[in-house]
Design an enzyme around this catalytic site. Structure first.
Site, PDB file in Angstrom:
ATOM      1  N   GLY A 149      43.305   8.326  15.803  1.00 34.13           N
ATOM      2  CA  GLY A 149      43.716   9.373  14.862  1.00 34.13           C
ATOM      3  C   GLY A 149      42.480  10.016  14.245  1.00 34.13           C
ATOM      4  O   GLY A 149      41.783  10.764  14.922  1.00 34.13           O
ATOM      5  N   SER A 188      39.034   6.108  20.615  1.00 34.29           N
ATOM      6  CA  SER A 188      38.980   7.413  19.984  1.00 34.29           C
ATOM      7  C   SER A 188      38.480   7.248  18.545  1.00 34.29           C
ATOM      8  O   SER A 188      37.405   6.705  18.325  1.00 34.29           O
ATOM      9  CB  SER A 188      40.349   8.095  20.078  1.00 34.29           C
ATOM     10  OG  SER A 188      40.277   9.452  19.759  1.00 34.29           O
TER      11      SER A 188
END
Length: 323
Positions: free
Chosen positions: A43, A110
């Site tokens: 996120g 990520s």
């Protein structure tokens, strides 16, 4: 090819009150006496799910998953109050101490790779190894590439839908324009912007089209936390100094690490993983030749499961037939 381990249920769940107003969801699965590993989700704002536990052999690992501030099952949902990189680093320490863990393996993809690096560089003595995917160093060049100009040239059709909520005269700074709407009082405009932002990410996450990934990103509840929290972090440069994570790699140069990165990752280009590997001699870089950004792509899933098995084998000093 290695696939995910079978689905398992947590054997313990926790709700941890941290800095107000936040309450974190944390769960434990696998072996209570196993090698501790914490799944650091992406996120920021995506949250964990049942798949998050399945990269690890439950007979070898004590698996910790948690939802970061403002997302998943943590509350309040999509809250930006007291929500910074360093708040999340502090939360991870609270979780580690609450669970009476001395050291743990960090597994992050990520944004999860970003937060894992920030945590490890702050608490290197509490980390036994890192497994990182889809490296994101939160530099301006990366934000500009994906949210302003770069990836737009590869996906002009998807880009058209991404920019749709933003008037033409505000498109010179897309992140700031989205932030204005995602934090504004108009809830309809807020949700419209959130779905455009998050769907752009979902559509570009895989090398081959994957409707399930797009659906997960565009679901309204998750889209709101992803878009609001990501945009909040990005307008604040992720609360990092320029190039901070690469500059601080000497702090963790001694730690073993495996980096997994898709060659055709459009969200976080391979250059990020290459530069991290160059700054981290004790790391192993695995470039997945037929993958983009998502952990769910077959080659990436295979590499991550193997990496977790390899790290467990190394740290637990298991014989080959025990791994």
């Amino acid at each position: 090819m290695q696939t995910l381990y079978p689905e398992i249920k947590p054997y313990a769940r926790h709700e941890l009150s941290v800095e107000a107003p936040h309450v974190l969801y944390v769960d434990e699965s696998g072996s209570p006496d196993g090698l501790p590993v914490v799944f650091v989700h992406g996120g920021p704002g995506a949250g964990c799910d049942a798949l998050s536990r399945r990269f690890f052999d439950p007979n070898l690992y004590r698996i910790i998953t948690f939802d970061q501030r403002g997302c998943g099952r943590s509350t309040p949902h999509a809250s930006l109050e007291n929500n910074t990189t360093w708040d999340l680093v502090a939360d991870m320490e609270i979780i580690r101490e609450h669970l009476n863990i001395d050291k743990w393996v960090l597994f992050g993809g990520s944004w999860g790779s970003t937060l894992s690096l920030a945590y490890a560089q702050t608490h290197p003595d509490r980390v036994s190894a890192l497994i990182l995917r889809g490296i994101f160093l939160c530099r301006q060049q990366e934000l500009q590439w994906f949210y302003q100009e770069g990836a737009s040239r590869m996906f002009p059709d998807f880009w058209q839908d991404y920019v749709a909520p933003i008037p033409v005269d505000e498109r010179g700074d897309m992140i700031q324009a989205f932030y204005k709407r995602l934090t504004g009082p108009d809830q309809i405009a807020q949700m419209h912007a959130a779905k455009a932002w998050s769907t752009w990410e979902g559509r570009t996450a895989t090398l081959r089209p994957n409707p399930q990934v797009v659906e997960r990103f565009s679901e309204a509840h998750r889209a709101l936390s992803i878009a609001r929290i990501e945009c909040h972090y990005f307008v604040n440069n992720a609360f990092l100094e320029p190039n901070q994570l690469l500059n601080n790699m000497p702090n963790i140069a001694h730690l073993p690490g495996i980096i997994v990165h898709g060659r055709y990752d459009v969200i976080c280009p391979l250059e990020n993983a290459w530069e991290l590997h160059q700054a981290w001699p004790n790391s192993e870089l695995q470039i997945i030749r037929d993958a983009g950004h998502a952990a769910s792509e077959v080659g990436t899933t295979d590499a991550l499961v193997r990496a977790a098995d390899q790290i467990a084998h190394r740290l637990l000093n298991l014989a080959p037939d025990e791994a």
